[in-house]
Design an enzyme around this catalytic site. Structure first.
Site, PDB file in Angstrom:
ATOM      1  N   GLU A   1      -6.243 -10.597  -1.341  1.00  0.00           N
ATOM      2  CA  GLU A   1      -7.004 -10.426  -0.092  1.00  0.00           C
ATOM      3  C   GLU A   1      -8.496 -10.393  -0.409  1.00  0.00           C
ATOM      4  O   GLU A   1      -9.243  -9.529   0.063  1.00  0.00           O
ATOM      5  CB  GLU A   1      -6.562  -9.160   0.642  1.00  0.00           C
ATOM      6  CG  GLU A   1      -5.076  -9.147   0.962  1.00  0.00           C
ATOM      7  CD  GLU A   1      -4.612  -7.916   1.723  1.00  0.00           C
ATOM      8  OE1 GLU A   1      -5.449  -7.260   2.387  1.00  0.00           O
ATOM      9  OE2 GLU A   1      -3.408  -7.604   1.665  1.00  0.00           O
TER      10      GLU A   1
ATOM     11  N   GLU B   1       0.796  -1.234   0.000  1.00  0.00           N
ATOM     12  CA  GLU B   1       0.000   0.000   0.000  1.00  0.00           C
ATOM     13  C   GLU B   1       0.829   1.284   0.000  1.00  0.00           C
ATOM     14  O   GLU B   1       0.658   2.152   0.848  1.00  0.00           O
ATOM     15  CB  GLU B   1      -0.968  -0.021   1.188  1.00  0.00           C
ATOM     16  CG  GLU B   1      -1.929  -1.204   1.148  1.00  0.00           C
ATOM     17  CD  GLU B   1      -2.845  -1.292   2.366  1.00  0.00           C
ATOM     18  OE1 GLU B   1      -2.826  -0.368   3.212  1.00  0.00           O
ATOM     19  OE2 GLU B   1      -3.567  -2.296   2.485  1.00  0.00           O
TER      20      GLU B   1
END
Length: 368
Positions: free
Chosen positions: A260, A155
Site C-alpha cells: 500500500e 492488521e
C-alpha cells in the site's frame, strides 16, 4: 553503503526524463515483480480515462481500494453485494492486469453485525468462526481461479508486537487467523495467501509477524507472502529497520510485498502514528502547508525519498514479489483526508492532472 546509495540517487536526479518517457514502470520494475496500483470504484468502472491510461502504461497488477472489504461485500448477514467487485475484476481482465483481493478478514471496515448477536452482545466463539468461514467461502469461491492472491488477514498486530484487541481477537484469540487462512485455501487452493499490516519496520511487530508466519506454516496453512503496507513518511520508517524487516520476513520462507505504498509529505499532528484509519485530528492551517503547490526544494526531497525506497526494493528484488501504490493520482489519494480532512497531499507518483512526476522516469532508469 550509504555513500553508494547517495551516489546512485544523485546520478538518477540528473537523468533526462525523455530518455525513458516511452517506457512504463511495468517495463522495468515488472521484470522482477508485479507492479500494481489500488483503484477506487470510479476508476475500476472505467469512468476515469486518464487513470486508465496510466494503469495500462505503467502497471501489471491492480487491487480494489475498498469495494472488496467485508462491509461492502456482505453489508447484511447472508446478503452479498458483488456488483462492484465483479466490475473491478472485469476491468482487470479486460486490461490484462493481475488482480489482488483485498481484504477478507479485518476488524475495521467490517459490518457491525459480524461481531455481535441479535441482542448486540459479542457473538459466541462458534458463531464468529462460522461467519469467517462463510464469508471467505462465498467471496473467494465466487472468484476461484480468477484472483491471483488474497490479503487474508489485515492488521492483526499492534506496533509493539502485541495482538490487537479487536473483536476478532477478543472472541477467538489468535485462532481467527488460522481459521481464515485455512478457509481461504479451501475455497481456492491455487490462490496465493498473504498477511498484511502497517508499521512493519517496528522491531516488536516484525518479531510477532515472523512468529505468526512460522506458526501458520507449522499448522499446515498456506501463506505465500507478508505484505508491508508501506504508508511511509518523509522521516519514517527508519530505512535500516525497514530493510531488516524485508530480510526477516523472507527468512521465514515467504515472499515480501510492498502492498500500500504512498508517501505522506505533510507534517503530522501530535500523537499520530501508524496507519489505523480510526485516527482523526482537527484541521489546522499549519498542518496543510502546500495547499497552493509544492516548493521546488520540497518536491526534490520527496523525489529523493522515493528513490531511496525504490533503491531498497531493487536491491531486495529477489525477495519482493509485488509493489503496489495505494492510488493512481495525488488528486484521489486517501491521504488528502486522513488523518486530517481537507488537506492537500502529494503522496503518489502521478500528480493531480494524472501526469507522471519526474521520479517515475528515474525509477525506471534505476531498474534498468
Amino acid at each position: 553503503m550509504m555513500h553508494k546509495i547517495k551516489f546512485i540517487i544523485t546520478a538518477l536526479l540528473a537523468v533526462p526524463v525523455a530518455a525513458v518517457a516511452q517506457q512504463g514502470l511495468k517495463d522495468a520494475v515488472g521484470k522482477y515483480c508485479l507492479i500494481g496500483v489500488a483503484l477506487n470504484q470510479a476508476e475500476s468502472a472505467g469512468l476515469v480515462p486518464k487513470a486508465t491510461d496510466i494503469v495500462r502504461k505503467h502497471f501489471n497488477s491492480v487491487v480494489a481500494e475498498n469495494c472488496m472489504k467485508s462491509e461492502r461485500m456482505q453489508p447484511e448477514e447472508g446478503a452479498f453485494a458483488f456488483d462492484a467487485a465483479d466490475q473491478f475484476l472485469r476491468y482487470a481482465e479486460d486490461n490484462g492486469l493481475t488482480p489482488i483481493g483485498h481484504c477478507l478478514v479485518w476488524h475495521s471496515q467490517a459490518p457491525k453485525w459480524f461481531f455481535t448477536d441479535s441482542n448486540g452482545n459479542p457473538a459466541s466463539r462458534e458463531v464468529l468462526a462460522q461467519r469467517i468461514k462463510t464469508h471467505i467461502a462465498a467471496v473467494v469461491g465466487r472468484y476461484k481461479g480468477r484472483i491471483h492472491g488474497w490479503d487474508v488477514v489485515n492488521e492483526a498486530i499492534e506496533d509493539n508486537g502485541e495482538y490487537r484487541r479487536s473483536p476478532l481477537y477478543n472472541i477467538l484469540g489468535e485462532d481467527f487467523i488460522e481459521i481464515a487462512f485455512k478457509a481461504a485455501h479451501e475455497a481456492d487452493p491455487d490462490a496465493e495467501l498473504y498477511y498484511n499490516d502497517y508499521s512493519m519496520a517496528k522491531p516488536g511487530k516484525r518479531a510477532t509477524v515472523c512468529r505468526l508466519v512460522r506458526k501458520l506454516k507449522a499448522a499446515g496453512c498456506r501463506i505465500d507472502a507478508v505484505g508491508m503496507q508501506s504508508h511511509n513518511g518523509m522521516d519514517y520508517p527508519d530505512l535500516k529497520e525497514y530493510e531488516a524487516s524485508i530480510d526477516s520476513f523472507a527468512a521465514c520462507g515467504v515472499k515480501v510485498m510492498m502492498t500500500e505504498l504512498d508517501l505522506n509529505v505533510l507534517p503530522s499532528p501530535k500523537q499520530f502514528g501508524g496507519a489505523s484509519i480510526e485516527q482523526r485530528f482537527k484541521y489546522e492551517k499549519e498542518l496543510n502547508p502546500y495547499k497552493d503547490g509544492l516548493p521546488k526544494e520540497k518536491a526534490r526531497e520527496i523525489e529523493q525519498r522515493y528513490l531511496r525506497l525504490f533503491d531498497i526494493y531493487y536491491r531486495h528484488r529477489a525477495q519482493i514479489s509485488r509493489i503496489t501504490l495505494w492510488g493512481v493520482s495525488d488528486a484521489t489519494s486517501w491521504l488528502n483526508g486522513w488523518p486530517i480532512p481537507g488537506r492537500t497531499n502529494y503522496p503518489l507518483l502521478f500528480d493531480r492532472k494524472y501526469k507522471a512526476k519526474p521520479v517515475v522516469g528515474k525509477i525506471i532508469k534505476l531498474y534498468q
